[in-house]
Design an enzyme around this catalytic site. Structure first.
Site, PDB file in Angstrom:
ATOM      1  CE  LYS A  20       2.789  -5.701   4.115  1.00 46.06           C
ATOM      2  NZ  LYS A  20       2.159  -4.654   4.942  1.00 46.06           N
ATOM      3  CD  GLU A  32       7.412  -0.335   8.063  1.00 43.42           C
ATOM      4  OE1 GLU A  32       6.552  -1.108   7.588  1.00 43.42           O
ATOM      5  OE2 GLU A  32       7.559   0.835   7.684  1.00 43.42           O
ATOM      6  CG  ASP A  51       0.256  -4.035   2.115  1.00 46.23           C
ATOM      7  OD1 ASP A  51      -0.133  -4.656   3.116  1.00 46.23           O
ATOM      8  OD2 ASP A  51       1.017  -3.051   2.167  1.00 46.23           O
ATOM      9  CD  GLU A  63       0.085  -1.639   8.126  1.00 45.77           C
ATOM     10  OE1 GLU A  63      -0.327  -0.874   9.026  1.00 45.77           O
ATOM     11  OE2 GLU A  63       0.623  -1.224   7.090  1.00 45.77           O
ATOM     12  CG  ASP A 122      -0.372   0.001   2.531  1.00 49.03           C
ATOM     13  OD1 ASP A 122       0.879  -0.041   2.626  1.00 49.03           O
ATOM     14  OD2 ASP A 122      -1.124   0.055   3.531  1.00 49.03           O
ATOM     15  CB  SER A 123       4.585   1.693   0.002  1.00 46.62           C
ATOM     16  OG  SER A 123       4.815   0.505  -0.715  1.00 46.62           O
TER      17      SER A 123
END
Ligand code: KIV
Length: 267
Positions: free
Chosen positions: A116, A185, A86, A118, A47-48
């Site tokens: 993925k 991270e 993501d 978070e 999602d970056s």
């Protein structure tokens, strides 16, 4: 360089063999092809994308539709690497149903092989729900950018004993829930080492030191194609931005001077 298809099973095998795992982000077809043909183990449609491709100032604004659009392009360029989508902010936080539906979109519409999410203990139910649907899940702990407003900025996490202990517990819970790996991270290298030792699934570090079982970075950062914000943990392997700027300036100069197109580029 590897020529064989990487599957979810390779992650644990690589950890057992102490063979390091490489992962990079991709958001489009040409970059996906370059990463895949270099033999990188896994490609993350991160999602970056929101920050390095779409110009948002955080990942919070990225939508599921934007992720699917980019993941579809990446899928076409990836043959051997393991492809992970993501899950963007608010695509899984509200309910297990949302998590299943949106993870399913990554697989069904874009051809991703895993997703993925978070978070730690708070996302265990989502991880189990997604896995129940037959989709492998990669966890993500430490600095979790989707929670930037709660964390209060992009800061190193797990620096004190209590938060370090919580991260270790979270990692263990993600493994128990069935994650095939965990991204760590921006945490101290020693803490990452403790987590790496404790888990039988691989840890993939980004700003988490050398002891992780693998490393992931944002491709735009390592090639110098995004300079608005360069994290300390990024290593710059090329300066593509300067090369591109020079090419654009040269084109402009040639057009203005009339030296392009010349005979070689005319019919
Ligand atoms: O979105 C992303 O690129 C990521 C990685 C940096 C881990 O989440």
């Amino acid at each position: 360089m590897t020529n064989s298809k990487i599957t979810v099973l390779d992650f644990k095998r690589k950890k057992e063999k102490r063979s390091k795992i490489s992962m990079l982000t991709a958001y489009d077809y040409p970059m996906a092809r370059l990463i895949d043909s270099a033999g990188v183990d896994a490609v993350l449609v991160g999602d970056s994308v929101g920050m390095v491709m779409l110009g948002y100032d955080s990942t919070i604004y990225v939508t599921m539709d934007e992720m699917i659009h980019h993941a579809k392009a990446v899928r076409k360029g990836v043959k051997n690497a393991f492809l992970i989508g993501d899950m963007p902010f608010m695509s899984y936080q509200a309910s297990d149903e949302d998590a299943i539906r949106n993870a399913g979109r990554f697989v069904k519409e874009a051809g991703c092989e895993a997703v993925k999410v978070e978070g730690g203990m708070d996302v265990v139910s989502r991880v189990k729900a997604i896995l129940f649907s037959g989709i492998p899940v990669l966890g993500h702990l430490g600095l979790t950018p989707q929670s930037v407003n709660k964390i209060g900025g992009y800061k190193v996490q797990g620096k004190d004993a209590a938060s370090a202990a919580k991260l270790i517990d979270d990692a263990v819970e993600l493994e128990k829930a069935g994650c095939f790996g965990v991204v760590l991270e921006c945490i101290p290298a020693n803490l990452a080492k403790r987590i790496q030792n404790k888990l039988s699934i691989p840890t993939i570090g980004i700003g988490a030191g050398v002891h992780c079982d693998g490393q992931v970075l944002v491709t735009h950062d390592i090639i110098g194609y995004f300079d608005k914000f360069v994290p300390k943990f990024t290593k710059r392997y090329a300066d593509v931005g300067t090369i591109v700027s020079k090419a654009i300036e040269d084109f402009k100069t040639d057009v203005e001077s009339g030296s392009f197109p010349d005979e070689d580029h005319s019919f």
